[in-house]
Design a protein around this motif. Structure first.
Motif, PDB file in Angstrom:
ATOM      1  N   TYR A  50       0.823  -1.214   0.000  1.00 39.92           N
ATOM      2  CA  TYR A  50       0.000   0.000   0.000  1.00 39.92           C
ATOM      3  C   TYR A  50       0.856   1.263   0.000  1.00 39.92           C
ATOM      4  CZ  TYR A  50      -4.185  -2.640  -0.113  1.00 39.92           C
ATOM      5  OH  TYR A  50      -5.173  -3.480  -0.563  1.00 39.92           O
ATOM      6  N   TYR A  92      -3.445   4.151  -6.632  1.00 35.18           N
ATOM      7  CA  TYR A  92      -4.520   3.270  -6.158  1.00 35.18           C
ATOM      8  C   TYR A  92      -5.863   3.575  -6.836  1.00 35.18           C
ATOM      9  CZ  TYR A  92      -7.832   0.960  -3.072  1.00 35.18           C
ATOM     10  OH  TYR A  92      -8.865   0.180  -2.596  1.00 35.18           O
ATOM     11  N   ARG A 110     -19.348  -0.025  -2.831  1.00 33.83           N
ATOM     12  CA  ARG A 110     -19.333   1.118  -1.884  1.00 33.83           C
ATOM     13  C   ARG A 110     -20.599   1.952  -2.039  1.00 33.83           C
ATOM     14  NH1 ARG A 110     -14.529   2.674  -1.556  1.00 33.83           N
ATOM     15  NH2 ARG A 110     -13.511   1.755  -3.335  1.00 33.83           N
ATOM     16  N   GLY A 146      -9.970   1.669   7.664  1.00 33.53           N
ATOM     17  CA  GLY A 146      -9.171   1.278   6.494  1.00 33.53           C
ATOM     18  C   GLY A 146      -9.586   2.129   5.314  1.00 33.53           C
ATOM     19  N   GLY A 161      -8.182   4.115   3.340  1.00 35.43           N
ATOM     20  CA  GLY A 161      -7.342   4.215   2.148  1.00 35.43           C
ATOM     21  C   GLY A 161      -7.242   5.644   1.644  1.00 35.43           C
ATOM     22  N   ASP A 220      -6.570   4.680   9.010  1.00 35.28           N
ATOM     23  CA  ASP A 220      -5.814   3.754   8.158  1.00 35.28           C
ATOM     24  C   ASP A 220      -4.410   3.603   8.740  1.00 35.28           C
ATOM     25  OD1 ASP A 220      -6.403   2.771   4.989  1.00 35.28           O
ATOM     26  OD2 ASP A 220      -4.305   2.686   5.637  1.00 35.28           O
ATOM     27  N   ARG A 221      -3.827   2.424   8.468  1.00 36.93           N
ATOM     28  CA  ARG A 221      -2.481   2.145   8.970  1.00 36.93           C
ATOM     29  C   ARG A 221      -1.410   2.777   8.081  1.00 36.93           C
ATOM     30  NH1 ARG A 221      -1.089  -4.078   8.721  1.00 36.93           N
ATOM     31  NH2 ARG A 221      -1.106  -3.540   6.529  1.00 36.93           N
ATOM     32  N   SER A 222      -1.780   3.038   6.816  1.00 41.01           N
ATOM     33  CA  SER A 222      -0.770   3.469   5.847  1.00 41.01           C
ATOM     34  C   SER A 222      -0.692   4.992   5.730  1.00 41.01           C
ATOM     35  CB  SER A 222      -1.107   2.872   4.472  1.00 41.01           C
ATOM     36  OG  SER A 222      -0.414   3.569   3.465  1.00 41.01           O
ATOM     37  N   ALA A 238      -3.578   4.686  12.278  1.00 40.78           N
ATOM     38  CA  ALA A 238      -3.615   3.673  13.338  1.00 40.78           C
ATOM     39  C   ALA A 238      -3.908   2.313  12.730  1.00 40.78           C
ATOM     40  CB  ALA A 238      -4.706   4.019  14.358  1.00 40.78           C
ATOM     41  N   ASP A 239      -3.423   1.281  13.410  1.00 45.40           N
ATOM     42  CA  ASP A 239      -3.722  -0.094  13.006  1.00 45.40           C
ATOM     43  C   ASP A 239      -5.047  -0.481  13.675  1.00 45.40           C
ATOM     44  OD1 ASP A 239      -3.917  -2.924  12.925  1.00 45.40           O
ATOM     45  OD2 ASP A 239      -1.745  -3.088  12.666  1.00 45.40           O
ATOM     46  N   ALA A 240      -6.055  -0.764  12.851  1.00 44.52           N
ATOM     47  CA  ALA A 240      -7.397  -1.022  13.380  1.00 44.52           C
ATOM     48  C   ALA A 240      -7.451  -2.263  14.255  1.00 44.52           C
ATOM     49  CB  ALA A 240      -8.386  -1.161  12.222  1.00 44.52           C
ATOM     50  N   THR A 271     -14.879  -0.696   3.915  1.00 46.59           N
ATOM     51  CA  THR A 271     -15.059  -1.193   2.546  1.00 46.59           C
ATOM     52  C   THR A 271     -13.740  -1.790   2.053  1.00 46.59           C
ATOM     53  OG1 THR A 271     -14.541   0.972   1.573  1.00 46.59           O
ATOM     54  CG2 THR A 271     -16.858   0.537   2.002  1.00 46.59           C
ATOM     55  N   TYR A 272     -13.783  -3.047   1.700  1.00 50.99           N
ATOM     56  CA  TYR A 272     -12.633  -3.762   1.133  1.00 50.99           C
ATOM     57  C   TYR A 272     -11.404  -3.634   2.032  1.00 50.99           C
ATOM     58  CZ  TYR A 272     -15.837  -2.800  -2.697  1.00 50.99           C
ATOM     59  OH  TYR A 272     -16.972  -2.655  -3.460  1.00 50.99           O
ATOM     60  N   ILE A 320      -8.381  -7.668   4.544  1.00 47.57           N
ATOM     61  CA  ILE A 320      -6.919  -7.524   4.420  1.00 47.57           C
ATOM     62  C   ILE A 320      -6.251  -7.728   5.780  1.00 47.57           C
ATOM     63  CG2 ILE A 320      -5.144  -5.734   4.009  1.00 47.57           C
ATOM     64  CD1 ILE A 320      -6.909  -4.798   1.708  1.00 47.57           C
TER      65      ILE A 320
HETATM   66  C1  LIG Z   1      -8.034  -2.328  -0.440  1.00 48.48           C
HETATM   67  S1  LIG Z   1      -7.724  -0.869   0.472  1.00 48.48           S
HETATM   68  C2  LIG Z   1      -9.388  -0.247   0.667  1.00 48.48           C
HETATM   69  C3  LIG Z   1      -9.390   1.214   0.930  1.00 48.48           C
HETATM   70  C4  LIG Z   1     -10.776   1.855   1.001  1.00 48.48           C
HETATM   71  N1  LIG Z   1     -11.531   1.372   2.131  1.00 48.48           N
HETATM   72  C5  LIG Z   1     -11.544   1.662  -0.266  1.00 48.48           C
HETATM   73  O1  LIG Z   1     -12.691   1.212  -0.221  1.00 48.48           O
HETATM   74  O2  LIG Z   1     -11.013   2.027  -1.339  1.00 48.48           O
HETATM   75  C6  LIG Z   1      -7.378  -1.463   2.112  1.00 48.48           C
HETATM   76  C7  LIG Z   1      -6.900  -0.409   3.079  1.00 48.48           C
HETATM   77  O3  LIG Z   1      -6.844  -0.984   4.379  1.00 48.48           O
HETATM   78  C8  LIG Z   1      -5.689  -0.486   5.027  1.00 48.48           C
HETATM   79  N2  LIG Z   1      -5.323  -1.422   6.106  1.00 48.48           N
HETATM   80  C9  LIG Z   1      -4.864  -2.682   5.966  1.00 48.48           C
HETATM   81  N3  LIG Z   1      -4.657  -3.211   7.174  1.00 48.48           N
HETATM   82  C10 LIG Z   1      -4.995  -2.276   8.090  1.00 48.48           C
HETATM   83  C11 LIG Z   1      -5.020  -2.239   9.504  1.00 48.48           C
HETATM   84  N4  LIG Z   1      -4.648  -3.290  10.225  1.00 48.48           N
HETATM   85  N5  LIG Z   1      -5.462  -1.122  10.110  1.00 48.48           N
HETATM   86  C12 LIG Z   1      -5.849  -0.035   9.385  1.00 48.48           C
HETATM   87  N6  LIG Z   1      -5.835  -0.010   8.045  1.00 48.48           N
HETATM   88  C13 LIG Z   1      -5.425  -1.121   7.399  1.00 48.48           C
HETATM   89  C14 LIG Z   1      -4.646  -0.364   3.931  1.00 48.48           C
HETATM   90  O4  LIG Z   1      -3.607   0.511   4.297  1.00 48.48           O
HETATM   91  C15 LIG Z   1      -5.503   0.148   2.776  1.00 48.48           C
HETATM   92  O5  LIG Z   1      -5.546   1.537   2.743  1.00 48.48           O
END
Ligand SMILES: C[S@@+](CC[C@H](N)C(=O)[O-])C[C@H]1O[C@@H](n2cnc3c(N)ncnc32)[C@H](O)[C@@H]1O
Length: 216
Positions: free
Chosen positions: A8, A15, A29, A48, A50, A72-74, A98-100, A127-128, A132
Protein backbone atom coordinates in the motif's frame (compact mmCIF):
# COMPACT_ATOMS: atom_id res chain seq x y z
CA UNK A 1 1.69 -8.03 7.32
CA UNK A 2 4.77 -5.91 6.56
CA UNK A 3 4.52 -7.03 2.93
CA UNK A 4 0.95 -5.73 2.70
CA UNK A 5 1.95 -2.41 4.31
CA UNK A 6 4.74 -2.09 1.75
CA UNK A 7 2.29 -2.89 -1.05
CA UNK A 8 0.00 0.00 0.00
CA UNK A 9 2.97 2.32 0.47
CA UNK A 10 4.00 1.75 -3.12
CA UNK A 11 0.56 1.71 -4.74
CA UNK A 12 -0.92 4.71 -2.87
CA UNK A 13 -0.38 7.31 -5.64
CA UNK A 14 -1.93 5.07 -8.32
CA UNK A 15 -4.52 3.27 -6.16
CA UNK A 16 -7.57 5.18 -7.43
CA UNK A 17 -6.60 4.52 -11.05
CA UNK A 18 -5.56 0.89 -10.75
CA UNK A 19 -8.05 -0.55 -8.26
CA UNK A 20 -10.74 -1.49 -10.82
CA UNK A 21 -12.95 1.03 -9.07
CA UNK A 22 -15.18 1.95 -11.96
CA UNK A 23 -15.92 -1.50 -13.45
CA UNK A 24 -16.10 -3.45 -10.18
CA UNK A 25 -15.64 -1.98 -6.72
CA UNK A 26 -17.59 1.27 -6.94
CA UNK A 27 -20.81 -0.76 -7.07
CA UNK A 28 -20.23 -2.17 -3.56
CA UNK A 29 -19.33 1.12 -1.88
CA UNK A 30 -22.34 2.78 -3.54
CA UNK A 31 -24.78 0.18 -2.19
CA UNK A 32 -23.10 0.16 1.23
CA UNK A 33 -23.13 3.93 1.70
CA UNK A 34 -26.65 4.33 0.30
CA UNK A 35 -27.87 1.70 2.78
CA UNK A 36 -26.29 3.40 5.78
CA UNK A 37 -28.76 5.35 7.90
CA UNK A 38 -26.98 8.69 7.59
CA UNK A 39 -28.29 12.15 8.40
CA UNK A 40 -26.91 15.65 7.95
CA UNK A 41 -24.52 16.37 10.80
CA UNK A 42 -23.67 12.72 11.53
CA UNK A 43 -20.15 11.59 12.30
CA UNK A 44 -19.09 8.52 10.31
CA UNK A 45 -16.06 6.33 10.86
CA UNK A 46 -14.33 4.85 7.80
CA UNK A 47 -12.05 2.00 8.90
CA UNK A 48 -9.17 1.28 6.49
CA UNK A 49 -10.27 4.38 4.58
CA UNK A 50 -7.34 4.22 2.15
CA UNK A 51 -7.26 7.13 -0.29
CA UNK A 52 -10.75 8.26 0.72
CA UNK A 53 -12.78 6.78 -2.13
CA UNK A 54 -15.82 6.71 0.19
CA UNK A 55 -15.54 10.33 1.24
CA UNK A 56 -17.44 11.96 -1.64
CA UNK A 57 -20.54 9.83 -1.12
CA UNK A 58 -20.34 10.16 2.66
CA UNK A 59 -19.95 13.91 2.37
CA UNK A 60 -23.08 14.09 0.17
CA UNK A 61 -25.08 12.29 2.88
CA UNK A 62 -23.83 14.03 6.05
CA UNK A 63 -23.15 17.49 4.62
CA UNK A 64 -20.45 19.89 5.64
CA UNK A 65 -21.79 19.96 9.21
CA UNK A 66 -21.12 16.20 9.48
CA UNK A 67 -17.71 14.68 10.19
CA UNK A 68 -15.82 11.91 8.38
CA UNK A 69 -13.21 10.11 10.47
CA UNK A 70 -10.85 8.06 8.32
CA UNK A 71 -8.57 5.57 10.03
CA UNK A 72 -5.81 3.75 8.16
CA UNK A 73 -2.48 2.15 8.97
CA UNK A 74 -0.77 3.47 5.85
CA UNK A 75 0.59 7.03 5.98
CA UNK A 76 0.89 7.00 2.18
CA UNK A 77 -2.77 6.07 1.64
CA UNK A 78 -3.74 8.73 4.21
CA UNK A 79 -1.64 11.31 2.37
CA UNK A 80 -3.73 10.65 -0.74
CA UNK A 81 -6.94 10.94 1.32
CA UNK A 82 -5.70 14.23 2.79
CA UNK A 83 -4.90 15.55 -0.70
CA UNK A 84 -8.37 14.54 -1.92
CA UNK A 85 -10.10 16.26 1.02
CA UNK A 86 -8.10 19.43 0.51
CA UNK A 87 -8.68 19.43 -3.29
CA UNK A 88 -12.45 19.08 -2.71
CA UNK A 89 -12.34 21.62 0.14
CA UNK A 90 -13.88 19.18 2.63
CA UNK A 91 -12.99 20.76 5.94
CA UNK A 92 -14.85 18.08 7.91
CA UNK A 93 -12.41 15.18 7.47
CA UNK A 94 -10.34 13.89 10.39
CA UNK A 95 -7.61 11.40 9.44
CA UNK A 96 -5.93 9.15 11.97
CA UNK A 97 -3.00 6.83 11.34
CA UNK A 98 -3.61 3.67 13.34
CA UNK A 99 -3.72 -0.09 13.01
CA UNK A 100 -7.40 -1.02 13.38
CA UNK A 101 -6.45 -4.38 14.93
CA UNK A 102 -4.18 -2.88 17.59
CA UNK A 103 -5.61 0.55 18.45
CA UNK A 104 -7.09 1.44 21.81
CA UNK A 105 -10.66 2.65 21.14
CA UNK A 106 -10.65 5.09 24.09
CA UNK A 107 -7.42 6.70 22.86
CA UNK A 108 -8.77 7.08 19.32
CA UNK A 109 -12.06 8.49 20.64
CA UNK A 110 -10.07 11.05 22.64
CA UNK A 111 -8.01 11.93 19.57
CA UNK A 112 -11.19 12.45 17.50
CA UNK A 113 -12.64 14.70 20.19
CA UNK A 114 -9.37 16.66 20.41
CA UNK A 115 -9.62 17.30 16.66
CA UNK A 116 -13.14 18.75 16.86
CA UNK A 117 -15.14 15.54 16.45
CA UNK A 118 -17.27 13.61 18.91
CA UNK A 119 -16.06 10.58 20.85
CA UNK A 120 -18.68 8.23 19.41
CA UNK A 121 -19.70 8.04 15.75
CA UNK A 122 -23.29 7.67 14.57
CA UNK A 123 -22.18 5.40 11.72
CA UNK A 124 -19.20 3.24 10.77
CA UNK A 125 -18.15 1.37 7.68
CA UNK A 126 -15.29 -0.70 6.31
CA UNK A 127 -15.06 -1.19 2.55
CA UNK A 128 -12.63 -3.76 1.13
CA UNK A 129 -10.51 -3.36 4.24
CA UNK A 130 -11.36 -5.98 6.89
CA UNK A 131 -10.46 -8.93 4.62
CA UNK A 132 -6.92 -7.52 4.42
CA UNK A 133 -6.49 -7.62 8.20
CA UNK A 134 -5.45 -11.01 9.57
CA UNK A 135 -7.20 -10.19 12.86
CA UNK A 136 -10.28 -8.55 11.34
CA UNK A 137 -12.45 -9.71 14.25
CA UNK A 138 -10.53 -7.36 16.56
CA UNK A 139 -10.82 -4.53 14.02
CA UNK A 140 -14.60 -5.11 13.93
CA UNK A 141 -14.80 -5.08 17.75
CA UNK A 142 -12.83 -1.81 17.81
CA UNK A 143 -15.15 -0.37 15.17
CA UNK A 144 -18.12 -1.16 17.41
CA UNK A 145 -16.38 0.36 20.45
CA UNK A 146 -15.96 3.66 18.64
CA UNK A 147 -19.61 3.80 17.54
CA UNK A 148 -22.62 5.05 19.45
CA UNK A 149 -25.43 2.71 20.58
CA UNK A 150 -27.72 1.96 17.58
CA UNK A 151 -25.03 3.27 15.21
CA UNK A 152 -25.58 2.39 11.58
CA UNK A 153 -22.86 -0.08 10.50
CA UNK A 154 -21.74 -1.35 7.08
CA UNK A 155 -19.25 -3.94 5.89
CA UNK A 156 -18.49 -4.19 2.18
CA UNK A 157 -16.07 -6.93 1.20
CA UNK A 158 -15.28 -9.70 -1.25
CA UNK A 159 -15.87 -13.39 -1.77
CA UNK A 160 -15.65 -15.76 -4.73
CA UNK A 161 -18.35 -15.13 -7.35
CA UNK A 162 -21.39 -17.40 -7.37
CA UNK A 163 -23.76 -19.00 -9.94
CA UNK A 164 -22.74 -18.60 -13.56
CA UNK A 165 -20.27 -15.94 -12.43
CA UNK A 166 -17.97 -18.67 -11.02
CA UNK A 167 -16.28 -18.32 -14.39
CA UNK A 168 -14.86 -15.04 -13.07
CA UNK A 169 -13.38 -16.74 -9.98
CA UNK A 170 -9.75 -16.64 -11.20
CA UNK A 171 -10.10 -12.89 -11.82
CA UNK A 172 -11.66 -12.29 -8.41
CA UNK A 173 -8.94 -14.37 -6.71
CA UNK A 174 -6.22 -12.49 -8.58
CA UNK A 175 -7.69 -9.09 -7.60
CA UNK A 176 -7.81 -10.14 -3.93
CA UNK A 177 -4.30 -11.57 -4.03
CA UNK A 178 -3.05 -8.34 -5.56
CA UNK A 179 -4.63 -6.27 -2.77
CA UNK A 180 -3.54 -8.69 -0.04
CA UNK A 181 -7.14 -9.67 0.80
CA UNK A 182 -8.22 -13.09 2.05
CA UNK A 183 -11.17 -13.93 -0.22
CA UNK A 184 -12.31 -16.56 2.28
CA UNK A 185 -12.42 -14.19 5.31
CA UNK A 186 -16.10 -13.15 4.90
CA UNK A 187 -15.91 -10.42 7.58
CA UNK A 188 -19.56 -9.38 7.08
CA UNK A 189 -20.49 -12.48 9.13
CA UNK A 190 -19.48 -10.49 12.24
CA UNK A 191 -22.00 -7.77 11.35
CA UNK A 192 -24.69 -10.42 10.80
CA UNK A 193 -23.89 -11.82 14.25
CA UNK A 194 -23.62 -8.56 16.18
CA UNK A 195 -26.09 -6.16 14.53
CA UNK A 196 -29.87 -5.82 14.39
CA UNK A 197 -32.02 -5.28 11.28
CA UNK A 198 -29.31 -6.64 8.96
CA UNK A 199 -29.80 -5.85 5.27
CA UNK A 200 -27.86 -8.12 2.90
CA UNK A 201 -26.95 -7.19 -0.66
CA UNK A 202 -24.48 -8.31 -3.28
CA UNK A 203 -23.13 -7.14 -6.62
CA UNK A 204 -20.83 -8.21 -9.44
CA UNK A 205 -21.92 -11.83 -9.51
CA UNK A 206 -21.75 -12.20 -5.74
CA UNK A 207 -18.11 -11.11 -5.62
CA UNK A 208 -19.10 -8.01 -3.63
CA UNK A 209 -20.97 -8.64 -0.40
CA UNK A 210 -22.62 -5.77 1.44
CA UNK A 211 -24.20 -5.89 4.88
CA UNK A 212 -25.70 -3.04 6.84
CA UNK A 213 -27.31 -3.10 10.25
CA UNK A 214 -27.57 -1.31 13.58
CA UNK A 215 -25.27 -1.72 16.52
CA UNK A 216 -27.15 -3.55 19.27
C1 LIG B 1 -8.03 -2.33 -0.44
S1 LIG B 1 -7.72 -0.87 0.47
C2 LIG B 1 -9.39 -0.25 0.67
C3 LIG B 1 -9.39 1.21 0.93
C4 LIG B 1 -10.78 1.86 1.00
N1 LIG B 1 -11.53 1.37 2.13
C5 LIG B 1 -11.54 1.66 -0.27
O1 LIG B 1 -12.69 1.21 -0.22
O2 LIG B 1 -11.01 2.03 -1.34
C6 LIG B 1 -7.38 -1.46 2.11
C7 LIG B 1 -6.90 -0.41 3.08
O3 LIG B 1 -6.84 -0.98 4.38
C8 LIG B 1 -5.69 -0.49 5.03
N2 LIG B 1 -5.32 -1.42 6.11
C9 LIG B 1 -4.86 -2.68 5.97
N3 LIG B 1 -4.66 -3.21 7.17
C10 LIG B 1 -4.99 -2.28 8.09
C11 LIG B 1 -5.02 -2.24 9.50
N4 LIG B 1 -4.65 -3.29 10.23
N5 LIG B 1 -5.46 -1.12 10.11
C12 LIG B 1 -5.85 -0.04 9.38
N6 LIG B 1 -5.84 -0.01 8.05
C13 LIG B 1 -5.42 -1.12 7.40
C14 LIG B 1 -4.65 -0.36 3.93
O4 LIG B 1 -3.61 0.51 4.30
C15 LIG B 1 -5.50 0.15 2.78
O5 LIG B 1 -5.55 1.54 2.74
Amino acid sequence: MILIAEKYRRCAPSYDLLSAEWPVYRAGRKIGINSLDLHPGDQVLDIGCGTGLNFGRLHQRIGSEGIIVGIDRSPDMLAQARRKASRKKWANVILIEADATMLTPAAIRASIAAQGGREYSEAALATYALSIMADWETAWTNMIRMSSPRASMAVVDMQEPTGIFVLATPLARAACRLGGADITAHPWTALERDCADVQPASARGGHLQIRTGYRR
